[in-house]
Design an enzyme around this catalytic site. Structure first.
Site, PDB file in Angstrom:
ATOM      1  N   ILE A   1      -2.345   2.539   1.831  1.00 47.07           N
ATOM      2  CA  ILE A   1      -3.044   3.816   1.879  1.00 47.07           C
ATOM      3  C   ILE A   1      -2.152   4.895   1.285  1.00 47.07           C
ATOM      4  O   ILE A   1      -0.923   4.807   1.341  1.00 47.07           O
ATOM      5  CB  ILE A   1      -3.446   4.180   3.326  1.00 47.07           C
ATOM      6  CG1 ILE A   1      -4.358   5.407   3.359  1.00 47.07           C
ATOM      7  CG2 ILE A   1      -2.206   4.385   4.181  1.00 47.07           C
ATOM      8  CD1 ILE A   1      -5.684   5.227   2.704  1.00 47.07           C
ATOM      9  N   GLY A   2      -2.760   5.935   0.721  1.00 50.99           N
ATOM     10  CA  GLY A   2      -1.976   7.050   0.221  1.00 50.99           C
ATOM     11  C   GLY A   2      -2.302   7.394  -1.218  1.00 50.99           C
ATOM     12  O   GLY A   2      -3.028   6.671  -1.913  1.00 50.99           O
ATOM     13  N   GLY A   3      -1.747   8.511  -1.676  1.00 47.95           N
ATOM     14  CA  GLY A   3      -2.048   9.019  -3.004  1.00 47.95           C
ATOM     15  C   GLY A   3      -1.643   8.082  -4.120  1.00 47.95           C
ATOM     16  O   GLY A   3      -2.389   7.896  -5.087  1.00 47.95           O
ATOM     17  N   MET A   4      -0.440   7.486  -4.011  1.00 47.62           N
ATOM     18  CA  MET A   4       0.028   6.641  -5.108  1.00 47.62           C
ATOM     19  C   MET A   4      -0.771   5.352  -5.253  1.00 47.62           C
ATOM     20  O   MET A   4      -1.215   5.014  -6.357  1.00 47.62           O
ATOM     21  CB  MET A   4       1.520   6.354  -4.952  1.00 47.62           C
ATOM     22  CG  MET A   4       2.379   7.535  -5.342  1.00 47.62           C
ATOM     23  SD  MET A   4       4.127   7.208  -5.273  1.00 47.62           S
ATOM     24  CE  MET A   4       4.754   8.822  -5.766  1.00 47.62           C
TER      25      MET A   4
ATOM     26  N   GLU B   1      -4.560  -6.280   3.437  1.00 52.81           N
ATOM     27  CA  GLU B   1      -4.626  -5.933   4.854  1.00 52.81           C
ATOM     28  C   GLU B   1      -5.709  -4.886   5.071  1.00 52.81           C
ATOM     29  O   GLU B   1      -6.594  -5.030   5.909  1.00 52.81           O
ATOM     30  CB  GLU B   1      -3.275  -5.386   5.294  1.00 52.81           C
ATOM     31  CG  GLU B   1      -3.260  -4.676   6.612  1.00 52.81           C
ATOM     32  CD  GLU B   1      -1.928  -3.977   6.855  1.00 52.81           C
ATOM     33  OE1 GLU B   1      -1.956  -2.778   7.179  1.00 52.81           O
ATOM     34  OE2 GLU B   1      -0.870  -4.621   6.719  1.00 52.81           O
TER      35      GLU B   1
ATOM     36  N   GLY C   1       1.558  -4.204   7.941  1.00 54.10           N
ATOM     37  CA  GLY C   1       1.859  -5.501   7.331  1.00 54.10           C
ATOM     38  C   GLY C   1       2.700  -5.393   6.075  1.00 54.10           C
ATOM     39  O   GLY C   1       2.736  -6.325   5.268  1.00 54.10           O
TER      40      GLY C   1
END
Length: 446
Positions: free
Chosen positions: A221-224, A245, A343
Site C-alpha cells: 500500500i502507498g503512493g509508490m 497479500e 507480510g
C-alpha cells in the site's frame, strides 16, 4: 431444518447478540472491511457492565465505538495485528497494543493459541443458498478465527462484495451462534493517498524497467506502489499475474488495461490470488462475484514456498527508514509505532527464491518533519529503538529517486557504498563520514 429456518432462529438484534460477551473475554473483531459496525456500537453500550475485555483485529478503516469514551481503556483493550493511524492514537491513550506477527503465520497463531477467542464478531456478505456467509475481501485468517472461536456472531451487510475463493473464504450457518442484520453501511475505503509525486514517478520508472512480460506481481500500500501500478497500466507489458497479500486499486487499473491474464503463472493459472483487499468502491465492485479473483488465507498467499513457485515474482514494498547495513524498518521510527510488519518479509524472502524474482524496497531519499527540516531516510544506523522488519541479509533491491541498487551478497563496505549512491546528494558526505567511523568504508570506495 432448512437454512432459511435456521437463519430465522439465529437472527437477533445487535444488543441481544453482544450479551454473550463477559468481562475478561477475548473478542475478535475480524479484519479490515469486515470489522463489525452495529455490533461494535452495541458492545459500546455495555461499557459500564464490562471490564478487561481484550479485542483483536486490524487494518481499521474508521474509529471504533468501544473507544469513544475517555475511560474506554478501563473496559477494553485493542490488540492489533497491524497498526494504522487511528490505532496509533489509541496507543497514546493506553488502549492499544501491537501484536508482532509474521503475517503468513497468523492463521496458525489462532489454531495454536492458548487464549482462543471467546467471541468472534465481524461483517459478512448475505447468506447464499447453501448456507454460507462470505467473508468478503477478508479471507486473511478468518477461517482459523471461526475454527477456534467459542461463539461466532455474523453481522450481515448487503454492501459486502462476495469474493470467490480458493479456500477458507466462508463460514457456514451451522457454525454461527447469532446473526445480526446491521444498517448495511458502505464498506470502509482506503485510498492510495494523493496523486503520485515526481519522486514516486521516478521510483516507479526504475522499477517498471525491471519487470518482464509474464511477471507475477505483489504490491504494497502507498503512493509508490500505486505509482508503479499506474505506470504498468500504461506500459507495453503483457500476461502479468497477481499473487499478493493485499489487493489494491492499482491492480484494477492494470487488469482493466488488459495487462493481467495470469497465463504464465506456475500455480493458480489465470487467477489473481490475494489474502485481503482494501481500496475504493471501484475495487470492491471489481472483486464482487469475479471468478478471476481468488480470495485465500494468508497462510497460502504469503507462504514463501508458494511465492517462490511463481517465476519472475516481483515484490514492491515501502519502508520508513533504512540504514547503511541494509536493515529495513517498515514498522517504527525509534519507538514511535507507525505500522505493522504484515507480510513484507514473507515476500522479500519468497521473491528472491523465485526463478527470476526480485524484491524491491522503495522510498523517497528524504522526508520533511513538522518543523520543515529535511532529513535523510537513509541513516548510518536505524534510530535507536527502531524495529528491523527486513534484516540486512534479506534485503534485495533498494530504490529511491536517485537510483536502484542490488545489495544481496555484498560486503559491508560494498553495501554502504551502494546504499549511499542512492541517498540524496546533500547527505552523502555525512553518510560517508559515519560509514568510516563504523569501519564499513574503504579508502578505495568511490
Amino acid at each position: 431444518m432448512s437454512f432459511l429456518e435456521e437463519y430465522k432462529q439465529k437472527l437477533v438484534s445487535a444488543d441481544e447478540a453482544v450479551k454473550i460477551v463477559k468481562s475478561g473475554d477475548w473478542v475478535d473483531y475480524g479484519w479490515c472491511t469486515g470489522t463489525p459496525d452495529a455490533l461494535d456500537k452495541a458492545l459500546a453500550r455495555r461499557t459500564d457492565e464490562l471490564k478487561d475485555v481484550n479485542v483483536r483485529g486490524g487494518i481499521l478503516l474508521k474509529p471504533l465505538a468501544i473507544f469513544e469514551r475517555e475511560d474506554a481503556g478501563e473496559h477494553f483493550t485493542w490488540n492489533s495485528w497491524h497498526m494504522g493511524g487511528y490505532e496509533r492514537k489509541l496507543i497514546k491513550r493506553g488502549c492499544s497494543f501491537y501484536s508482532p506477527i509474521r503475517y503468513s503465520e497468523l492463521p496458525r497463531y489462532y489454531r495454536d493459541s492458548t487464549t482462543p477467542d471467546d467471541v468472534a464478531m465481524f461483517q459478512v456478505a448475505p447468506m447464499d443458498s447453501h448456507g454460507y456467509f462470505n467473508f468478503g475481501p477478508n479471507a486473511s485468517h478468518l477461517g482459523a478465527v471461526c475454527e477456534t472461536s467459542k461463539k461466532i456472531i455474523v453481522e450481515v451487510n448487503e454492501n459486502m462484495p462476495r469474493c470467490h475463493g480458493g479456500s477458507e473464504a466462508n463460514v457456514h450457518i451451522s457454525q454461527v451462534s447469532y446473526i445480526v442484520e446491521g444498517d448495511n453501511p458502505a464498506i470502509g475505503e482506503l485510498g492510495a493517498g494523493g496523486p503520485a509525486t515526481d519522486v514516486d514517478k521516478k521510483v516507479a520508472e526504475l522499477i517498471v524497467d525491471q519487470i518482464p512480460n509474464g511477471a507475477c506481481l505483489q504490491l504494497g500500500i502507498g503512493g509508490m506502489p500505486n505509482a508503479v501500478g499506474s505506470l504498468i497500466a500504461e506500459s507495453d507489458l503483457k500476461d502479468l499475474g497477481v499473487h499478493t497479500e493485499m489487493y489494491v486499486d492499482a491492480f484494477v487499473d492494470i487488469a482493466k488495461a488488459g495487462k493481467i491474464t495470469g497465463a504464465k503463472k506456475n500455480i493458480d493459472r489465470y487467477r489473481q490470488a490475494y489474502g485481503f483487499g482494501a481500496g475504493t468502491k471501484k475495487m470492491y465492485d471489481y472483486l464482487d462475484e469475479n471468478p478471476e479473483l481468488m480470495s485465500a488465507p494468508v497462510s497460502y498467499t504469503n507462504d514463501i514456498k508458494n511465492i517462490a513457485a511463481l517465476d519472475n515474482f516481483i515484490s514492491i514494498n515501502n519502508c520508513v527508514d533504512l540504514d547503511l547495513f541494509g536493515q529495513i524498518s517498515s514498522e517504527t521510527s525509534g519507538t514511535k509505532h507507525i505500522s505493522g510488519a504484515g507480510g513484507q518479509l514473507d515476500f522479500v524472502l519468497g521473491a528472491y527464491m523465485s526463478n527470476g524474482g526480485k524484491s524491491f524496497i522503495c522510498c523517497s531519499s528524504t522526508f520533511t518533519d513538522k518543523q520543515g527540516v529535511v532529513h535523510s531516510r537513509i541513516r548510518p544506523t536505524l534510530v535507536e529503538g527502531s524495529v528491523v522488519t527486513d534484516t540486512r541479509a534479506n534485503t534485495h533491491y533498494i530504490v529511491t529517486e536517485y537510483g536502484m541498487v542490488n545489495v544481496k551478497g555484498l560486503s559491508t563496505w560494498q553495501k554502504a557504498e551502494a546504499i549511499i549512491s542512492v541517498a540524496h546528494p546533500d547527505f552523502r558526505d555525512e553518510l560517508i563520514k559515519e560509514a568510516e567511523k563504523m569501519h564499513i568504508w574503504k579508502r578505495s570506495n568511490k
